[in-house]
Design a protein around this motif. Structure first.
Motif, PDB file in Angstrom:
ATOM      1  N   UNK A  86       0.827  -1.206   0.000  1.00 13.32           N
ATOM      2  CA  UNK A  86       0.000   0.000   0.000  1.00 13.32           C
ATOM      3  C   UNK A  86       0.862   1.258   0.000  1.00 13.32           C
ATOM      4  N   UNK A  87       1.958   1.251   0.756  1.00 12.91           N
ATOM      5  CA  UNK A  87       2.865   2.397   0.762  1.00 12.91           C
ATOM      6  C   UNK A  87       3.479   2.619  -0.619  1.00 12.91           C
ATOM      7  N   UNK A  88       3.631   1.530  -1.357  1.00 11.99           N
ATOM      8  CA  UNK A  88       4.152   1.634  -2.715  1.00 11.99           C
ATOM      9  C   UNK A  88       3.100   2.048  -3.732  1.00 11.99           C
ATOM     10  N   UNK A  89       1.863   2.280  -3.256  1.00 12.75           N
ATOM     11  CA  UNK A  89       0.806   2.728  -4.157  1.00 12.75           C
ATOM     12  C   UNK A  89      -0.032   1.620  -4.735  1.00 12.75           C
ATOM     13  N   UNK A  90       0.150   0.381  -4.244  1.00 10.84           N
ATOM     14  CA  UNK A  90      -0.616  -0.750  -4.770  1.00 10.84           C
ATOM     15  C   UNK A  90      -1.835  -0.959  -3.896  1.00 10.84           C
ATOM     16  N   UNK A 164      -4.129   5.395   3.164  1.00 18.04           N
ATOM     17  CA  UNK A 164      -4.695   4.451   4.131  1.00 18.04           C
ATOM     18  C   UNK A 164      -3.598   3.846   4.995  1.00 18.04           C
ATOM     19  N   UNK A 165      -2.494   3.434   4.358  1.00 20.72           N
ATOM     20  CA  UNK A 165      -1.393   2.813   5.097  1.00 20.72           C
ATOM     21  C   UNK A 165      -0.728   3.818   6.037  1.00 20.72           C
ATOM     22  N   UNK A 166      -0.527   5.036   5.556  1.00 19.84           N
ATOM     23  CA  UNK A 166       0.103   6.055   6.398  1.00 19.84           C
ATOM     24  C   UNK A 166      -0.747   6.374   7.619  1.00 19.84           C
ATOM     25  N   UNK A 167      -2.048   6.501   7.432  1.00 27.27           N
ATOM     26  CA  UNK A 167      -2.928   6.790   8.559  1.00 27.27           C
ATOM     27  C   UNK A 167      -2.924   5.650   9.565  1.00 27.27           C
ATOM     28  N   UNK A 168      -2.859   4.426   9.054  1.00 31.95           N
ATOM     29  CA  UNK A 168      -2.807   3.268   9.946  1.00 31.95           C
ATOM     30  C   UNK A 168      -1.510   3.262  10.759  1.00 31.95           C
ATOM     31  N   UNK A 169      -0.399   3.512  10.102  1.00 32.04           N
ATOM     32  CA  UNK A 169       0.917   3.408  10.752  1.00 32.04           C
ATOM     33  C   UNK A 169       1.217   4.567  11.700  1.00 32.04           C
ATOM     34  N   UNK A 170       0.602   5.697  11.461  1.00 32.19           N
ATOM     35  CA  UNK A 170       0.947   6.897  12.214  1.00 32.19           C
ATOM     36  C   UNK A 170       0.808   6.700  13.722  1.00 32.19           C
ATOM     37  N   UNK A 171      -0.226   5.997  14.140  1.00 31.26           N
ATOM     38  CA  UNK A 171      -0.455   5.845  15.576  1.00 31.26           C
ATOM     39  C   UNK A 171       0.549   4.907  16.235  1.00 31.26           C
ATOM     40  N   UNK A 172       1.243   4.087  15.437  1.00 25.65           N
ATOM     41  CA  UNK A 172       2.170   3.115  16.002  1.00 25.65           C
ATOM     42  C   UNK A 172       3.632   3.535  15.878  1.00 25.65           C
ATOM     43  N   UNK A 173       3.889   4.694  15.287  1.00 29.67           N
ATOM     44  CA  UNK A 173       5.282   5.112  15.060  1.00 29.67           C
ATOM     45  C   UNK A 173       5.530   6.521  15.595  1.00 29.67           C
TER      46      UNK A 173
END
Length: 254
Positions: A86-90, A164-173
């Motif tokens: 997803x981070x790669x745009x797929x 979507x991936x960035x929003x998901x990861x933001x809370x864990x990093x």
């Protein structure tokens, strides 16, 4: 956010060569005595991690760059593979595939970040994470007093999946101090320019080092990466004279 750009080119004179040498020395002085950890958990990140390690090893007195391979259980690795795509745009399952079960899995992984990190990382080291799974150790590394950088890649396709991936990861990093990426672009003269940029939210700064690709070989890339990492260290909260910049509370991921 302020923008700080430095551009350098192949030396045309002895004075130019001295200026480049001075820039490299300044970066080396900032990084002196630190270990730069190139951290990966996914196989696809190995190439960029190895390249970075080669470019920054020996950047200054006592500077050592080393690789750190993390291991995690397969369910977490499966989720990390989806996030990397997803981070790669797929577009895979999109945000619909990132529900409560996935959040719980990543929260557990973040809470285990100290164990994943191992014993080597020390205060004032620089930890560069290269993928969505290794990024889970960012808070643990920051709590040890290390500077944390996420080596990010720029997607060229499907932005919704990436968001979507960035929003998901933001809370864990929350421990990430800077996001660093690199890309090629033509300048106003039509020449191809490579840029290495670091976004430092706490310092409110975007620092970019750039060079024309006709400046061939590894020297410009080594210099650009060393200067960017030095900029991260110099601008980070704990390195500022008279206190810290926008200190972030230490909170466990939920």
């Amino acid at each position: 956010m302020s923008l700080f750009v430095e551009q350098f080119d192949k030396p045309a004179s002895a004075r130019d060569a001295m200026a480049l040498g001075a820039a490299a020395q300044r970066a080396g002085d900032v990084l002196a005595g630190r270990t730069i950890w190139c951290v990966i958990a996914m196989p696809g990140a190995r190439r960029s991690a190895d390249a970075l390690r080669a470019r920054v090893d020996g950047a200054g007195p006592g500077v050592a760059a080393t690789s750190l391979q993390l291991t995690a259980a397969e369910p977490l690795r499966d989720l990390a593979r989806q996030l990397e795509q997803m981070l790669g745009g797929v577009s895979t399952q999109g945000s619909s595939g990132l529900g409560p079960a996935e959040r719980e899995a990543y929260a557990r992984g973040a809470l285990d970040g100290d164990d994943l990190l191992g014993d080597g990382v020390q205060a004032q080291d620089v930890v560069v994470v290269h993928d969505a799974l290794s990024a889970l150790v960012s808070q643990a590394a920051r709590q040890r007093g290390a500077h944390v950088v996420w080596r990010f890649r720029v997607a060229s396709r499907s932005q919704p999946a990436r968001q979507d991936a960035l929003q998901f990861l933001q809370r864990f990093t929350p421990g990430v101090d800077a996001h660093v990426t690199t890309w090629l672009q033509r300048d106003s003269h039509g020449e191809l320019v490579q840029r290495v940029a670091a976004a430092l939210p706490a310092a409110g700064m975007l620092a970019t080092k750039q060079f024309r690709t006709r400046f061939t070989g590894e020297q410009p890339r080594r210099l650009a990466w060393r200067m960017v990492l030095a900029e991260v260290v110099r601008s980070d909260r704990g390195e500022c004279v008279g206190g810290t910049l926008h200190p972030r509370p230490s909170v466990a991921a939920r």
